[in-house]
Design a protein around this motif. Structure first.
Motif, PDB file in Angstrom:
ATOM      1  N   ARG A 296       0.817  -1.252   0.016  1.00 32.60           N
ATOM      2  CA  ARG A 296      -0.036   0.031  -0.092  1.00 32.60           C
ATOM      3  C   ARG A 296       0.947   1.172   0.030  1.00 32.60           C
ATOM      4  O   ARG A 296       0.536   2.238  -0.728  1.00 32.60           O
ATOM      5  CB  ARG A 296      -0.880   0.021   1.038  1.00 32.60           C
ATOM      6  N   GLN A 300       0.452   3.994  -2.935  1.00 32.83           N
ATOM      7  CA  GLN A 300       0.082   5.300  -2.653  1.00 32.83           C
ATOM      8  C   GLN A 300       1.106   6.358  -2.720  1.00 32.83           C
ATOM      9  O   GLN A 300       1.012   7.432  -3.463  1.00 32.83           O
ATOM     10  CB  GLN A 300      -0.661   5.223  -1.401  1.00 32.83           C
ATOM     11  N   PHE A 406     -11.273  -1.592  -1.480  1.00 29.15           N
ATOM     12  CA  PHE A 406     -10.636  -0.475  -1.034  1.00 29.15           C
ATOM     13  C   PHE A 406      -9.548  -0.830   0.050  1.00 29.15           C
ATOM     14  O   PHE A 406      -9.952  -1.993   0.848  1.00 29.15           O
ATOM     15  CB  PHE A 406     -11.380   0.702  -0.523  1.00 29.15           C
ATOM     16  N   TRP A 407      -8.574  -0.231   0.345  1.00 24.25           N
ATOM     17  CA  TRP A 407      -7.284  -0.867   1.304  1.00 24.25           C
ATOM     18  C   TRP A 407      -8.029  -1.142   2.792  1.00 24.25           C
ATOM     19  O   TRP A 407      -7.722  -1.944   3.230  1.00 24.25           O
ATOM     20  CB  TRP A 407      -6.193   0.259   1.233  1.00 24.25           C
ATOM     21  N   SER A 408      -8.911  -0.156   3.048  1.00 24.34           N
ATOM     22  CA  SER A 408      -9.394  -0.306   4.527  1.00 24.34           C
ATOM     23  C   SER A 408     -10.221  -1.648   4.638  1.00 24.34           C
ATOM     24  O   SER A 408     -10.340  -2.059   5.795  1.00 24.34           O
ATOM     25  CB  SER A 408     -10.059   0.790   4.830  1.00 24.34           C
ATOM     26  N   TYR A 442      -3.635  -0.682  -6.288  1.00 24.39           N
ATOM     27  CA  TYR A 442      -3.746   0.589  -6.967  1.00 24.39           C
ATOM     28  C   TYR A 442      -3.787   1.796  -5.556  1.00 24.39           C
ATOM     29  O   TYR A 442      -3.368   1.321  -4.543  1.00 24.39           O
ATOM     30  CB  TYR A 442      -5.490   0.553  -7.223  1.00 24.39           C
ATOM     31  N   GLU A 443      -4.023   2.960  -5.966  1.00 18.46           N
ATOM     32  CA  GLU A 443      -3.526   3.943  -4.909  1.00 18.46           C
ATOM     33  C   GLU A 443      -4.803   3.784  -3.646  1.00 18.46           C
ATOM     34  O   GLU A 443      -4.458   3.914  -2.671  1.00 18.46           O
ATOM     35  CB  GLU A 443      -3.853   5.311  -5.436  1.00 18.46           C
ATOM     36  N   ASN A 444      -5.971   3.259  -4.125  1.00 19.88           N
ATOM     37  CA  ASN A 444      -6.953   3.234  -3.285  1.00 19.88           C
ATOM     38  C   ASN A 444      -7.406   1.771  -2.818  1.00 19.88           C
ATOM     39  O   ASN A 444      -8.300   1.799  -1.938  1.00 19.88           O
ATOM     40  CB  ASN A 444      -8.235   3.935  -3.767  1.00 19.88           C
ATOM     41  N   GLY A 445      -6.899   0.816  -3.452  1.00 17.85           N
ATOM     42  CA  GLY A 445      -7.021  -0.680  -3.081  1.00 17.85           C
ATOM     43  C   GLY A 445      -6.307  -1.402  -3.750  1.00 17.85           C
ATOM     44  O   GLY A 445      -5.274  -1.017  -4.374  1.00 17.85           O
TER      45      GLY A 445
END
Length: 530
Positions: A296, A300, A406-408, A442-445
């Motif tokens: 991540r 990012q 998404f990462w979270s 990806y930047e978001n996931g």
């Protein structure tokens, strides 16, 4: 050359499992060898007959001759379903209930339009067929008589614009041939999915494919600048500039539509100069959580490698991070998680990004394992489907599924899918080994790619179906998408309907009704037929 009819790829590349691995499967999962042999191609007897003579005559006229319309048993078998594990198990059990009545080979856009007119007149459904590599039921329409529209004759490089760095490719062009044609002129697509050796350009677009080097080159849908599409209502052309604010992007109606809205007859793609240097290496992390945090960070904040993937503890231990060395992790007593990083580009840029990424990975707790794990991965990057076939041959069940979030949400999604698969298959009496890796970032996931191995049980398709459904439910409940890069097909369709929502599906159905009012194109794939 055609793919193996009851397995994956080139028959010459198929290899049996080592006895050590067979013994491990027997001891760990209770895998037992088959008792029923797979029938030979020459022994197959297909149900029903070919299309009616008047339809076949009209189809032959549409594509320039009888030689381009095939009704023999072998051709029809080779165009039956795709290459998922249930697809292959049904083929090996001599289940040909989804066989096409004919295989039609058009030579160009106008011939595709002519075929669609003939099929409309004779009530035949049409399934576009590229490499036949679908693993989600994308080649099994839910409507009676149909023809397979094999696009292999449409396999050329139509144009290359070195100033704009674009190329126009035909849909039946296989990925290796596309790369070879571009390489002659100093370019590459940079699209290398696991299906690379057999999949086609049109299939990449229709399934919204993502290659193993997506961190650097992007997904295939990001490479597509324009499309030409043949529909039962005429020709649709999209993309006349690199970007546009002239209304919604109609390319997005076709990308990922799996042949349900039209037949892709040309694809304009972005191309890149051939890289001067390629370097792949391995990194070790103590846990999947720690490794995911490192990925991540790179996704990012950079620098982003061209290839970036991470195997969990189980996949690392078994050795699936290097499919041509199955069991290596056990033999070596491996621990933790293996990440693969790859760098492609100019020599200077590759060295610079590699050095900066190494600093980040080290700071995040990673330990450099050298280039050997990376080179082994690169050498075996297309071998996993062959391994799957070898597992089937000895009585094991092996299948994959993938999702993204998404990462979270990644930690909960990872746990939910593993638990759903383990619980469902254990209840069926075939406790599994469930492995996972982060395959795209990806930047978001990120995307999670799961591999499941168990004993086959008495009815392996029936044994797998509830587990697959449980995994699909877990994906939606945990906030993931039902497919990151394999597509929807029939396997994911009912969950895609829920993901898209009633209004979204109604909008897509309106598109379908306008472009394909008789519902000829791949019925039941992507959208329900009722």
């Amino acid at each position: 050359m055609d793919m193996l009819w009851n397995g994956w790829g080139d028959p010459a590349k198929a290899a049996p499992l080592p006895e050590t691995v067979t013994g491990l499967l027997r001891d760990l999962l209770g895998v037992k060898p088959h008792s029923t042999p797979t029938p030979g191609l020459e022994d197959i007897r297909l149900p029903g007959g070919a299309a009616d003579p008047a339809a076949l005559e009209a189809l032959a006229e549409a594509v320039g001759g009888d030689e381009h319309v095939r009704t023999d048993a072998e051709s029809r078998v080779r165009h039956t379903r795709g290459k998922s594990t249930p697809d292959l198990l049904r083929i090996r059990a001599a289940d040909f209930s989804d066989v096409p009545q004919a295989v039609v080979l058009p030579g160009g856009h106008d011939e595709v339009l002519a075929v669609l007119r003939v099929c409309a007149a004779h009530g035949l459904a049409v399934v576009p067929f590229g490499g036949g590599t679908s693993v989600v039921g994308g080649l099994a329409p839910q409507r009676g008589a149909f023809v397979a529209l094999d696009l292999r004759r449409m396999s050329g490089l139509l144009d290359l614009d070195p100033v704009s760095r674009t190329a126009v490719l035909q849909p039946g062009l296989r990925a290796p041939e596309a790369e070879a044609l571009l390489a002659e002129r100093g370019y590459t697509l940079g699209h290398f999915p696991q299906s690379f050796e057999w999949a086609t350009i049109g299939g990449f677009a229709a399934a919204r494919s993502s290659g193993q080097a997506s961190a650097g080159y992007g997904r295939f849908d990001e490479m597509v600048l324009g499309l030409t599409v043949a529909t039962p209502e005429g020709t649709l052309r999209t993309g006349r500039a690199p970007r546009s604010a002239a209304g919604p992007d109609l390319r997005q109606l076709i990308l990922g539509s799996e042949g349900a809205f039209g037949v892709i007859t040309s694809v304009t793609v972005r191309i890149r100069p051939l890289p001067e240097a390629r370097v792949y290496e391995g990194w070790r992390f103590a846990s999947f959580e720690e490794g995911a945090a490192a990925l991540r960070r790179l996704a990012q904040d950079g620098p982003r490698p061209t290839v970036l993937r991470l195997s969990d503890e189980t996949e690392t231990l078994i050795g699936l991070a290097q499919p041509d060395a199955i069991g290596a992790g056990l033999a070596e007593g491996g621990a933790g998680c293996l990440a693969i990083t790859g760098y492609e580009g100019t020599a200077e840029d590759t060295a610079h990004r590699r050095e900066r990424a190494a600093a980040v990975l080290t700071e995040c707790g990673g330990t450099l394992a050298g280039t050997e794990p990376g080179e082994r991965w690169a050498h075996g990057r297309y071998s996993a489907p062959y391994l799957r076939d070898a597992l089937l041959d000895v009585g094991a069940f092996a299948e994959t599924l993938e999702t993204a979030a998404f990462w979270s949400r990644i930690p909960d999604l990872y746990t939910a899918v593993r638990t759903a698969l383990t619980d469902a298959l254990t209840q069926a009496g075939t406790p599994p080994l469930v492995m996972c890796h982060i395959s795209h970032v990806y930047e978001n996931g990120a995307s999670l790619y799961f591999t499941v191995v168990s004993a086959q049980g008495e009815d392996p398709v029936a044994h797998w179906t509830p587990a697959k459904h449980a995994a699909n439910e877990a994906v939606l409940a945990a906030g993931g998408t039902i497919s990151h890069h394999h597509g929807v097909g029939t396997d994911h369709r009912d969950w895609y309907v829920r993901e898209a929502g009633p209004l979204g599906i109604a909008a897509l159905r309106a598109v379908k009704d306008r472009l394909d009012p008789e519902g000829l194109l791949n019925p039941g794939v992507l959208l329900p037929t009722d």
